[in-house]
Design an enzyme around this catalytic site. Sequence first.
Site, PDB file in Angstrom:
ATOM      1  N   PRO A   1      50.698   4.978   3.724  1.00 26.74           N
ATOM      2  CA  PRO A   1      50.630   5.685   5.011  1.00 26.74           C
ATOM      3  C   PRO A   1      51.338   7.034   4.926  1.00 26.74           C
ATOM      4  O   PRO A   1      52.132   7.278   4.019  1.00 26.74           O
ATOM      5  CB  PRO A   1      51.346   4.730   5.979  1.00 26.74           C
ATOM      6  CG  PRO A   1      51.364   3.408   5.288  1.00 26.74           C
ATOM      7  CD  PRO A   1      51.399   3.696   3.827  1.00 26.74           C
ATOM      8  N   PRO A   2      51.068   7.910   5.876  1.00 25.41           N
ATOM      9  CA  PRO A   2      51.748   9.214   5.869  1.00 25.41           C
ATOM     10  C   PRO A   2      53.256   9.059   6.055  1.00 25.41           C
ATOM     11  O   PRO A   2      53.722   8.194   6.797  1.00 25.41           O
ATOM     12  CB  PRO A   2      51.122   9.945   7.072  1.00 25.41           C
ATOM     13  CG  PRO A   2      49.829   9.241   7.327  1.00 25.41           C
ATOM     14  CD  PRO A   2      50.049   7.823   6.928  1.00 25.41           C
ATOM     15  N   GLY A   3      54.009   9.905   5.357  1.00 20.65           N
ATOM     16  CA  GLY A   3      55.455   9.943   5.529  1.00 20.65           C
ATOM     17  C   GLY A   3      56.230   8.907   4.754  1.00 20.65           C
ATOM     18  O   GLY A   3      57.431   8.742   4.983  1.00 20.65           O
TER      19      GLY A   3
ATOM     20  N   GLY B   1      56.796   8.943   1.470  1.00 21.17           N
ATOM     21  CA  GLY B   1      57.509   9.504   0.323  1.00 21.17           C
ATOM     22  C   GLY B   1      56.683   9.665  -0.931  1.00 21.17           C
ATOM     23  O   GLY B   1      57.246   9.699  -2.034  1.00 21.17           O
TER      24      GLY B   1
ATOM     25  N   THR C   1      54.867  12.353  -1.949  1.00 19.78           N
ATOM     26  CA  THR C   1      55.145  13.658  -2.549  1.00 19.78           C
ATOM     27  C   THR C   1      56.559  13.709  -3.110  1.00 19.78           C
ATOM     28  O   THR C   1      56.793  14.256  -4.202  1.00 19.78           O
ATOM     29  CB  THR C   1      54.953  14.764  -1.497  1.00 19.78           C
ATOM     30  OG1 THR C   1      53.637  14.680  -0.953  1.00 19.78           O
ATOM     31  CG2 THR C   1      55.155  16.136  -2.103  1.00 19.78           C
TER      32      THR C   1
ATOM     33  N   GLU D   1      57.913  -3.584  35.674  1.00 19.57           N
ATOM     34  CA  GLU D   1      58.665  -3.794  34.433  1.00 19.57           C
ATOM     35  C   GLU D   1      59.381  -5.134  34.436  1.00 19.57           C
ATOM     36  O   GLU D   1      59.505  -5.782  33.388  1.00 19.57           O
ATOM     37  CB  GLU D   1      59.667  -2.651  34.235  1.00 19.57           C
ATOM     38  CG  GLU D   1      59.049  -1.269  34.133  1.00 19.57           C
ATOM     39  CD  GLU D   1      58.004  -1.174  33.038  1.00 19.57           C
ATOM     40  OE1 GLU D   1      58.131  -1.900  32.023  1.00 19.57           O
ATOM     41  OE2 GLU D   1      57.047  -0.409  33.192  1.00 19.57           O
TER      42      GLU D   1
ATOM     43  N   HIS E   1      56.934  -7.768  33.215  1.00 20.46           N
ATOM     44  CA  HIS E   1      56.835  -7.802  31.749  1.00 20.46           C
ATOM     45  C   HIS E   1      58.039  -8.533  31.143  1.00 20.46           C
ATOM     46  O   HIS E   1      57.881  -9.401  30.268  1.00 20.46           O
ATOM     47  CB  HIS E   1      56.803  -6.370  31.194  1.00 20.46           C
ATOM     48  CG  HIS E   1      55.494  -5.674  31.373  1.00 20.46           C
ATOM     49  ND1 HIS E   1      54.293  -6.227  30.989  1.00 20.46           N
ATOM     50  CD2 HIS E   1      55.200  -4.440  31.863  1.00 20.46           C
ATOM     51  CE1 HIS E   1      53.312  -5.367  31.253  1.00 20.46           C
ATOM     52  NE2 HIS E   1      53.833  -4.285  31.792  1.00 20.46           N
TER      53      HIS E   1
ATOM     54  N   ASP F   1      47.859  -1.674  29.944  1.00 26.47           N
ATOM     55  CA  ASP F   1      48.098  -3.092  29.657  1.00 26.47           C
ATOM     56  C   ASP F   1      46.777  -3.835  29.488  1.00 26.47           C
ATOM     57  O   ASP F   1      46.601  -4.625  28.549  1.00 26.47           O
ATOM     58  CB  ASP F   1      48.901  -3.738  30.794  1.00 26.47           C
ATOM     59  CG  ASP F   1      50.281  -3.119  30.947  1.00 26.47           C
ATOM     60  OD1 ASP F   1      50.792  -2.600  29.942  1.00 26.47           O
ATOM     61  OD2 ASP F   1      50.824  -3.157  32.060  1.00 26.47           O
TER      62      ASP F   1
END
Length: 630
Positions: free
Chosen positions: A196-198, A200, A202, A418, A421, A493
Amino acid sequence: MKNILKNVILWIAIFSVLTMVFNQFVDMGKPKSEIVYSQFMQEVKDGNIDKVQIEGRTVHGTRRDGKEFTTYAPDDLWMVSDLLKYHVKIEAKAPQQRSVLLEIFMSWFPMLLLIGVWIFFMRQMQGGGKSGGPFSFGKSKARQLDESNNSTTFADVAGCDEAKEEVSELVDFLKDPGKFQKLGGRIPRGVLMVGPPGTGKTLLARAIAGEAKVPFFTISGSDFVEMFVGVGAARVRDMFETAKKNSPCIVFIDEIDAVGRHRGAGTGGGNDEREQTLNQLLVEMDGFEANSGVIVIAATNRADVLDKALLRPGRFDRQVMVGLPDIKGREQILLVHMRKVPIDPDVKADIIARGTPGFSGADLANLVNEAALFAARRNKRTVDMQDFEDAKDKIFMGPERKSMVMREEERRNTAYHESGHAVVAKMLPKADPVHKVTIMPRGWALGLTWQLPEFDRISNYKDKMLEEISILFGGRIAEEIFMHQMSTGASNDFERATKLARAMVTKYGMSEALGTMVYAGDEQDSFFGSMSSRTVSEATQQKVDAEIRRILDEQYAVARKILEENRDKVEAMTAALLEYETIDADQIGDIMAGLPVRAPKPRENKNQNGGASSGGAAVKPTPQPTAKGE
């Protein structure tokens, strides 16, 4: 300096030639009025002409009032005698003759100029220009990072121990090639890092070059292709020629899926320019010519779209998975980034790591940076746990919108939403613990319920997914029971609950009525995306919809029963939210135990671990926004 002097001389020569040509056409003297010949002779007879200058058949004259004129005279034998008769001063001048060389130059100059410009552009397109120039199309855009300037090592890479172990052989080979060659071994020519991007990828490639102390060339996959046909292939050739001159070295191609996609996948046989570039890359990596000493490392998060010829042994021999770090990996990554900022002794990297499930290395670096910014705004000398807590809240939920004014009715409706939930999540046995509930507007949301997983979850299970659907319905049901109304705050939701139920039926085989069969079409195989062909009949689709409806209705009833049986807890939590706006896990525990709600901890002493999960505890631990009007 030599090139600058050359360009100056060239521009001076061009300016001189243009000036000479301009003078030939513009040197016309003062503007003069033209008159016809008959008028000229009439004015001569009237005595209005003072003097004339005859140049060939052109006559320039001056009237007695000082005005000048010009006319064109025919072959008139008596014109001179008439002028003398009326006392006109006559001056004869031979017509101006241009040199033969000037005539030739003026005739051929436009053609020579076009030929020169064409030769100049052709040389530049073939790589004759210096790299980085405006017309150096065929030159590679790869940037070289010299070994003396690359200080990145494996110590700077954390959270991906398996990936580091996979690529450590490359470092050993670049340092001591004979160790492998004497046993007949061959180092992989290419390593494809997938993740996935990010995560590490590179950084890991830079660490390989830093450990091996060899030149490092880096380029993006999109840098190969331009609007001109053949440029991408020329750049691939130029890049590998440069790499061979500096071997042993590493060539890193970031986002290789931009140029390495399946050939022939587009309309009309695909993009010819991109495919030519890919073909040249395949030849350079494993063709007739030896390519020893050049190791190609590529990174992508779309390995499924790469051409099969690119992934075969001899090209990218090895695929290294660089996934999201687990809780131990996140702790190691945090320790690496915390070395760069002054950290308070009360900061515990393991607690922060537990509260950041699903974070990549780049996300954790951003978390440390945001915490440092919070500490700087508060004029602190060190970064403490409160700063990290606030940074996590900002990243997960967005910045607080303190200036937003809400009507009391909307605040109460959001508080009940909230609370619904949170109470459903607390009463279900396999739901993630509720970490925080807030009705403080953040980002696009008017309120959020935040759950914190106790551990990293790799797989999800049917009973927990059903509970997640019930938690998602808790907000709307609380509005119906306690406010006797419905708002638009539950739209997200419902969307997530329906998506989760559909995945259970169509992908995961979690429906007893429809059995273990996949009913969802794979839209990624289609060039037109959502226009994929149907994989199920209309009758089967009706059964799928009915099964999804059954799951949603059953979990809706479960959530409603829980809230009906725990009305006192919902009321108590709503009152606490209206008073404090944000309540933490300890306060939620008091409410569920029927105890008085303790006051929130002082902000400066707050040292509570944080994290995030969705209000419905969805598969990915992201907070659940419940903004009305979605």
